[in-house]
Design an enzyme around this catalytic site. Structure first.
Site, PDB file in Angstrom:
ATOM      1  N   LEU A   1      33.501  15.337 -20.092  1.00 28.97           N
ATOM      2  CA  LEU A   1      34.178  16.223 -21.045  1.00 28.97           C
ATOM      3  C   LEU A   1      34.385  15.421 -22.317  1.00 28.97           C
ATOM      4  O   LEU A   1      35.243  14.548 -22.375  1.00 28.97           O
ATOM      5  CB  LEU A   1      35.530  16.704 -20.505  1.00 28.97           C
ATOM      6  CG  LEU A   1      35.551  17.430 -19.168  1.00 28.97           C
ATOM      7  CD1 LEU A   1      36.966  17.923 -18.846  1.00 28.97           C
ATOM      8  CD2 LEU A   1      34.588  18.618 -19.170  1.00 28.97           C
TER       9      LEU A   1
ATOM     10  N   LEU B   1      31.985  14.074 -26.038  1.00 30.23           N
ATOM     11  CA  LEU B   1      30.915  13.135 -26.417  1.00 30.23           C
ATOM     12  C   LEU B   1      31.209  12.617 -27.831  1.00 30.23           C
ATOM     13  O   LEU B   1      30.373  12.659 -28.724  1.00 30.23           O
ATOM     14  CB  LEU B   1      29.544  13.838 -26.334  1.00 30.23           C
ATOM     15  CG  LEU B   1      28.295  12.984 -26.515  1.00 30.23           C
ATOM     16  CD1 LEU B   1      28.213  11.836 -25.528  1.00 30.23           C
ATOM     17  CD2 LEU B   1      27.035  13.854 -26.432  1.00 30.23           C
TER      18      LEU B   1
ATOM     19  N   THR C   1      30.438   8.771 -26.148  1.00 31.65           N
ATOM     20  CA  THR C   1      29.165   8.166 -26.544  1.00 31.65           C
ATOM     21  C   THR C   1      29.006   6.799 -25.876  1.00 31.65           C
ATOM     22  O   THR C   1      27.942   6.454 -25.344  1.00 31.65           O
ATOM     23  CB  THR C   1      29.119   8.032 -28.090  1.00 31.65           C
ATOM     24  OG1 THR C   1      29.250   9.339 -28.628  1.00 31.65           O
ATOM     25  CG2 THR C   1      27.830   7.401 -28.570  1.00 31.65           C
TER      26      THR C   1
ATOM     27  N   LYS D   1      32.526  20.233 -28.394  1.00 32.00           N
ATOM     28  CA  LYS D   1      33.086  21.358 -29.153  1.00 32.00           C
ATOM     29  C   LYS D   1      32.026  22.011 -30.034  1.00 32.00           C
ATOM     30  O   LYS D   1      32.019  23.211 -30.236  1.00 32.00           O
ATOM     31  CB  LYS D   1      34.247  20.854 -30.007  1.00 32.00           C
ATOM     32  CG  LYS D   1      35.190  21.934 -30.451  1.00 32.00           C
ATOM     33  CD  LYS D   1      36.456  21.324 -30.980  1.00 32.00           C
ATOM     34  CE  LYS D   1      37.497  22.398 -31.163  1.00 32.00           C
ATOM     35  NZ  LYS D   1      38.744  21.844 -31.655  1.00 32.00           N
TER      36      LYS D   1
ATOM     37  N   GLY E   1      36.877   4.822 -36.024  1.00 27.77           N
ATOM     38  CA  GLY E   1      37.064   5.513 -34.740  1.00 27.77           C
ATOM     39  C   GLY E   1      38.243   4.988 -33.938  1.00 27.77           C
ATOM     40  O   GLY E   1      38.375   5.278 -32.751  1.00 27.77           O
TER      41      GLY E   1
ATOM     42  N   GLU F   1      43.694   8.172 -33.871  1.00 24.33           N
ATOM     43  CA  GLU F   1      43.631   9.492 -33.227  1.00 24.33           C
ATOM     44  C   GLU F   1      43.190  10.525 -34.269  1.00 24.33           C
ATOM     45  O   GLU F   1      43.282  10.281 -35.482  1.00 24.33           O
ATOM     46  CB  GLU F   1      45.003   9.880 -32.678  1.00 24.33           C
ATOM     47  CG  GLU F   1      45.536   8.928 -31.635  1.00 24.33           C
ATOM     48  CD  GLU F   1      44.607   8.776 -30.437  1.00 24.33           C
ATOM     49  OE1 GLU F   1      44.285   9.791 -29.799  1.00 24.33           O
ATOM     50  OE2 GLU F   1      44.197   7.649 -30.136  1.00 24.33           O
TER      51      GLU F   1
ATOM     52  N   ASP G   1      51.820   7.243 -30.046  1.00 20.26           N
ATOM     53  CA  ASP G   1      50.720   6.791 -29.185  1.00 20.26           C
ATOM     54  C   ASP G   1      51.158   5.554 -28.380  1.00 20.26           C
ATOM     55  O   ASP G   1      50.950   5.483 -27.159  1.00 20.26           O
ATOM     56  CB  ASP G   1      49.498   6.458 -30.063  1.00 20.26           C
ATOM     57  CG  ASP G   1      48.339   5.901 -29.264  1.00 20.26           C
ATOM     58  OD1 ASP G   1      47.627   6.681 -28.621  1.00 20.26           O
ATOM     59  OD2 ASP G   1      48.162   4.655 -29.266  1.00 20.26           O
TER      60      ASP G   1
ATOM     61  N   LYS H   1      51.827   5.040 -24.214  1.00 18.67           N
ATOM     62  CA  LYS H   1      51.242   3.949 -23.423  1.00 18.67           C
ATOM     63  C   LYS H   1      52.336   3.122 -22.761  1.00 18.67           C
ATOM     64  O   LYS H   1      52.191   2.697 -21.606  1.00 18.67           O
ATOM     65  CB  LYS H   1      50.370   3.074 -24.325  1.00 18.67           C
ATOM     66  CG  LYS H   1      49.123   3.807 -24.822  1.00 18.67           C
ATOM     67  CD  LYS H   1      48.456   3.069 -25.954  1.00 18.67           C
ATOM     68  CE  LYS H   1      47.181   3.741 -26.407  1.00 18.67           C
ATOM     69  NZ  LYS H   1      46.661   3.209 -27.688  1.00 18.67           N
TER      70      LYS H   1
ATOM     71  N   GLY I   1      38.070   1.733 -29.719  1.00 16.34           N
ATOM     72  CA  GLY I   1      36.675   1.626 -30.132  1.00 16.34           C
ATOM     73  C   GLY I   1      35.745   2.043 -29.002  1.00 16.34           C
ATOM     74  O   GLY I   1      36.118   2.033 -27.831  1.00 16.34           O
TER      75      GLY I   1
HETATM   76  P1  NDP Z   1      36.697  12.064 -30.371  1.00 12.61           P
HETATM   77  O1  NDP Z   1      37.468  12.977 -31.244  1.00 12.61           O
HETATM   78  O2  NDP Z   1      35.801  11.053 -30.999  1.00 12.61           O
HETATM   79  O3  NDP Z   1      35.816  12.915 -29.342  1.00 12.61           O
HETATM   80  C1  NDP Z   1      36.296  14.043 -28.686  1.00 12.61           C
HETATM   81  C2  NDP Z   1      35.120  14.714 -28.028  1.00 12.61           C
HETATM   82  O4  NDP Z   1      35.579  15.820 -27.276  1.00 12.61           O
HETATM   83  C3  NDP Z   1      34.095  15.262 -28.997  1.00 12.61           C
HETATM   84  O5  NDP Z   1      32.812  15.072 -28.497  1.00 12.61           O
HETATM   85  C4  NDP Z   1      34.414  16.757 -29.078  1.00 12.61           C
HETATM   86  O6  NDP Z   1      33.291  17.547 -29.326  1.00 12.61           O
HETATM   87  C5  NDP Z   1      34.913  17.012 -27.676  1.00 12.61           C
HETATM   88  N1  NDP Z   1      35.886  18.099 -27.613  1.00 12.61           N
HETATM   89  C6  NDP Z   1      37.076  18.151 -28.227  1.00 12.61           C
HETATM   90  N2  NDP Z   1      37.696  19.311 -27.927  1.00 12.61           N
HETATM   91  C7  NDP Z   1      36.860  19.997 -27.105  1.00 12.61           C
HETATM   92  C8  NDP Z   1      36.927  21.241 -26.471  1.00 12.61           C
HETATM   93  N3  NDP Z   1      37.972  22.045 -26.591  1.00 12.61           N
HETATM   94  N4  NDP Z   1      35.878  21.631 -25.715  1.00 12.61           N
HETATM   95  C9  NDP Z   1      34.794  20.835 -25.574  1.00 12.61           C
HETATM   96  N5  NDP Z   1      34.686  19.612 -26.153  1.00 12.61           N
HETATM   97  C10 NDP Z   1      35.710  19.205 -26.909  1.00 12.61           C
HETATM   98  O7  NDP Z   1      37.770  11.359 -29.424  1.00 12.61           O
HETATM   99  P2  NDP Z   1      37.709   9.895 -28.815  1.00 12.61           P
HETATM  100  O8  NDP Z   1      36.424   9.694 -28.140  1.00 12.61           O
HETATM  101  O9  NDP Z   1      38.159   8.925 -29.819  1.00 12.61           O
HETATM  102  O10 NDP Z   1      38.897   9.973 -27.737  1.00 12.61           O
HETATM  103  C11 NDP Z   1      38.744  10.654 -26.531  1.00 12.61           C
HETATM  104  C12 NDP Z   1      39.947  10.372 -25.634  1.00 12.61           C
HETATM  105  O11 NDP Z   1      40.018   8.975 -25.370  1.00 12.61           O
HETATM  106  C13 NDP Z   1      41.289  10.740 -26.231  1.00 12.61           C
HETATM  107  O12 NDP Z   1      42.155  11.139 -25.202  1.00 12.61           O
HETATM  108  C14 NDP Z   1      41.781   9.417 -26.829  1.00 12.61           C
HETATM  109  O13 NDP Z   1      43.168   9.350 -26.969  1.00 12.61           O
HETATM  110  C15 NDP Z   1      41.275   8.456 -25.785  1.00 12.61           C
HETATM  111  N6  NDP Z   1      41.066   7.105 -26.228  1.00 12.61           N
HETATM  112  C16 NDP Z   1      40.349   6.857 -27.351  1.00 12.61           C
HETATM  113  C17 NDP Z   1      40.092   5.557 -27.767  1.00 12.61           C
HETATM  114  C18 NDP Z   1      39.310   5.247 -28.979  1.00 12.61           C
HETATM  115  O14 NDP Z   1      39.153   4.070 -29.293  1.00 12.61           O
HETATM  116  N7  NDP Z   1      38.771   6.234 -29.695  1.00 12.61           N
HETATM  117  C19 NDP Z   1      40.631   4.422 -27.000  1.00 12.61           C
HETATM  118  C20 NDP Z   1      41.356   4.792 -25.799  1.00 12.61           C
HETATM  119  C21 NDP Z   1      41.564   6.088 -25.448  1.00 12.61           C
HETATM  120  P3  NDP Z   1      32.397  17.434 -30.671  1.00 12.61           P
HETATM  121  O15 NDP Z   1      31.774  16.077 -30.619  1.00 12.61           O
HETATM  122  O16 NDP Z   1      31.412  18.510 -30.545  1.00 12.61           O
HETATM  123  O17 NDP Z   1      33.348  17.604 -31.816  1.00 12.61           O
HETATM  124  N1  HSE Z   2      44.417   5.438 -31.561  1.00 14.07           N
HETATM  125  C1  HSE Z   2      44.502   4.506 -30.494  1.00 14.07           C
HETATM  126  C2  HSE Z   2      44.749   3.128 -31.057  1.00 14.07           C
HETATM  127  C3  HSE Z   2      43.222   4.521 -29.706  1.00 14.07           C
HETATM  128  O1  HSE Z   2      44.621   2.944 -32.264  1.00 14.07           O
HETATM  129  O2  HSE Z   2      45.098   2.226 -30.301  1.00 14.07           O
HETATM  130  C4  HSE Z   2      43.334   3.760 -28.422  1.00 14.07           C
HETATM  131  O3  HSE Z   2      44.182   4.407 -27.534  1.00 14.07           O
END
Ligand code: NDP
Ligand code: HSE
Length: 428
Positions: free
Chosen positions: A9, A11, A16, A45, A187, A190, A201, A205, A302
């Site tokens: 769920l 990408l 990625t 999405k 990236g 949030e 955030d 945690k 990241g």
């Molecule tokens: P992104 O915003 O980069 O990616 C979210 C992904 O989810 C996108 O691919 C988006 O689709 C898809 N998406 C969002 N809403 C929907 C929906 N309603 N239906 C289907 N697909 C959906 O988020 P991150 O990868 O940064 O973060 C993902 C999770 O990991 C979050 O909970 C975040 O807090 C957590 N996290 C993130 C970290 C980071 O470094 N980024 C570190 C640790 C935790 P589309 O691509 O088409 O827009």
């Molecule tokens: N936004 C969060 C941070 C991503 O900067 O630490 C990791 O959870």
């Protein structure tokens, strides 16, 4: 060998990275778990969006339910974010006997107890290593590595975005707004960076770490929270001059069975290991009654660091599948929750006051501290070239939060004090 089939769920940044690791490390992963791992479906999405990793377009769907309800899928990896709707996807997946990996601290901090209870009922695993401190395996460490000890204190730099901002402000004199934009581009932040900069955030945690560390059900409302949006370059310069680094620090500490938990910008004495944690790096310092001081350090956000933790959880689930031991509850929050009162919460404080530059002012100010039983470590008065008032910088000895609040309330009504410019907790 039958492959283990994964439904992804999301990408985005993390999703990625998950695809890259599952594909790039396939041989090593499958040799560890004894089966190939395949990503069967991916919910996103926006179907038409450009992806930096190549995926079979037929695997993509805009409907997460299609992934959840696919009977071929064994494990759901949730890296989409969101709270209420996402919770309903996960509960339904558990009802269908699917195991879960999630990086979602918002979800786990708010609904972790309910999700973990459902997982146990359904004999499924829910692993969430990436939800705290991205690439640092701190959750597994608290559950397994510290299983024999009694954790007394956890201090964490658990938000990469704010550490990145504070570091750049401190080392390069960069502006808050510019560095925040850079963190978003990389990236780290949030989707709505308010939860990063206002400390929410980190608070989520810390609630997760507190629950695991203190074996009690720490909830978000138990965490007192203050973010970094009011921290100025001047505050950081004062901190440095006095021998401190400014950090957004989560602090969970306990005495006997009572604990306190907070997130706030904190002046950390240089020389403490956590003061040297810079940039997007995170660190979690754990003090165990038996082991003493330990610290765990690494990238907190990241694409690839976070995906490393996500895929490690996936490996753990598949190993459990092979052994037939999924759904064992690793940590039972069995202790009755007892929060410390403000009288019991004790720490050092830094206070910067702008005051009338005239005789007797210092005496009035120190008298207020004495009246409320707050002892002072140092008091420095200095002229400020930009300001006609005098600046007084005070560092207290350990003082209760209750007494410090009384001092600050008293200051509000004191004519000689023009402004309480800054107040910070001091550690180390
Ligand atoms: P992104 O915003 O980069 O990616 C979210 C992904 O989810 C996108 O691919 C988006 O689709 C898809 N998406 C969002 N809403 C929907 C929906 N309603 N239906 C289907 N697909 C959906 O988020 P991150 O990868 O940064 O973060 C993902 C999770 O990991 C979050 O909970 C975040 O807090 C957590 N996290 C993130 C970290 C980071 O470094 N980024 C570190 C640790 C935790 P589309 O691509 O088409 O827009
Ligand atoms: N936004 C969060 C941070 C991503 O900067 O630490 C990791 O959870």
């Amino acid at each position: 060998m039958k492959p283990v089939r994964v439904g992804l769920l999301g990408l985005g940044t993390v999703g990625t990275g998950v695809v890259r690791i599952v594909e790039g490390h396939q041989e090593d992963l499958s040799s560890q778990v004894g089966s190939p791992i395949t990503i069967e479906r991916i919910a996103v999405k926006h179907l038409e969006k450009y992806r930096s990793v190549s995926v079979d377009q037929t695997k993509l769907t805009e409907d997460p339910w299609e992934v959840i309800r696919d009977p071929e899928i064994d494990v759901i990896v949730e890296v989409m974010g969101g709270i209420e709707q996402t919770k309903s996807y996960i509960l339904e997946a558990l009802d269908r006997g699917k195991h879960i990996v999630t990086a979602n601290k918002d979800l786990m901090a708010l609904h972790g107890a309910e999700i973990l209870a459902k997982a146990q009922e359904k004999q499924c695993d829910v692993f969430y290593e990436a939800s705290v401190a991205g690439g640092i395996p701190i959750i597994r460490t608290l559950i397994e590595g510290f299983s024999s000890d009694r954790i007394m204190k956890i201090m964490g730099i658990v938000n990469g975005t704010t550490n990145f901002i504070l570091t750049k402000m401190s080392q390069e004199g960069a502006s808050y707004e510019d560095v925040l934009a850079e963190a978003q581009q990389l990236g780290y932040a949030e989707a709505d960076p308010t939860s990063d900069v206002e400390g929410l955030d980190a608070a989520r945690k810390m609630a997760i770490l507190g629950t695991l560390g203190f074996r009690t059900n720490v909830e978000l409302q138990d965490v007192s929270v203050k973010g970094i949006s009011q921290v100025t370059k001047d505050d950081i310069a004062y901190a440095k001059r006095l021998g401190y680094e400014m950090k957004l620090l989560g602090i969970a500490e306990r005495q006997d069975d009572e604990f306190s938990i907070s997130v706030q910008p904190t002046m950390v004495r240089k020389g403490h290991p956590i003061a040297a944690v810079n940039g997007v790096f995170n660190a979690v310092y754990v003090y165990g009654e038996a082991v003493g001081e330990t610290m765990f350090y690494g990238a907190g956000a990241g694409e690839m660091p976070t995906a490393t933790s996500v895929v490690a959880d996936l490996v753990a689930i598949i190993k459990n599948l092979k052994l037939g031991v999924n759904g064992l509850k690793a940590i039972v929050p069995y202790k009755l929750k007892k929060l410390k009162t403000d009288e019991q919460i004790v720490y050092k404080n830094f206070i910067l006051l702008h005051v009338d530059d005239k005789a007797g002012v210092l005496a009035q100010i120190t008298q207020v501290f004495a009246q409320h039983d707050v002892s002072l470590e140092s008091v420095v008065q200095q002229p400020n070239e930009h300001n006609p008032d005098a600046e007084i910088i005070i560092v207290t000895h350990n003082a209760s939060k209750a007494n410090m609040d009384k001092v600050l309330n008293h200051f509000e009504g004191l004519d000689v004090i023009r402004r309480i410019k800054s107040v910070y907790r001091v550690e180390g």
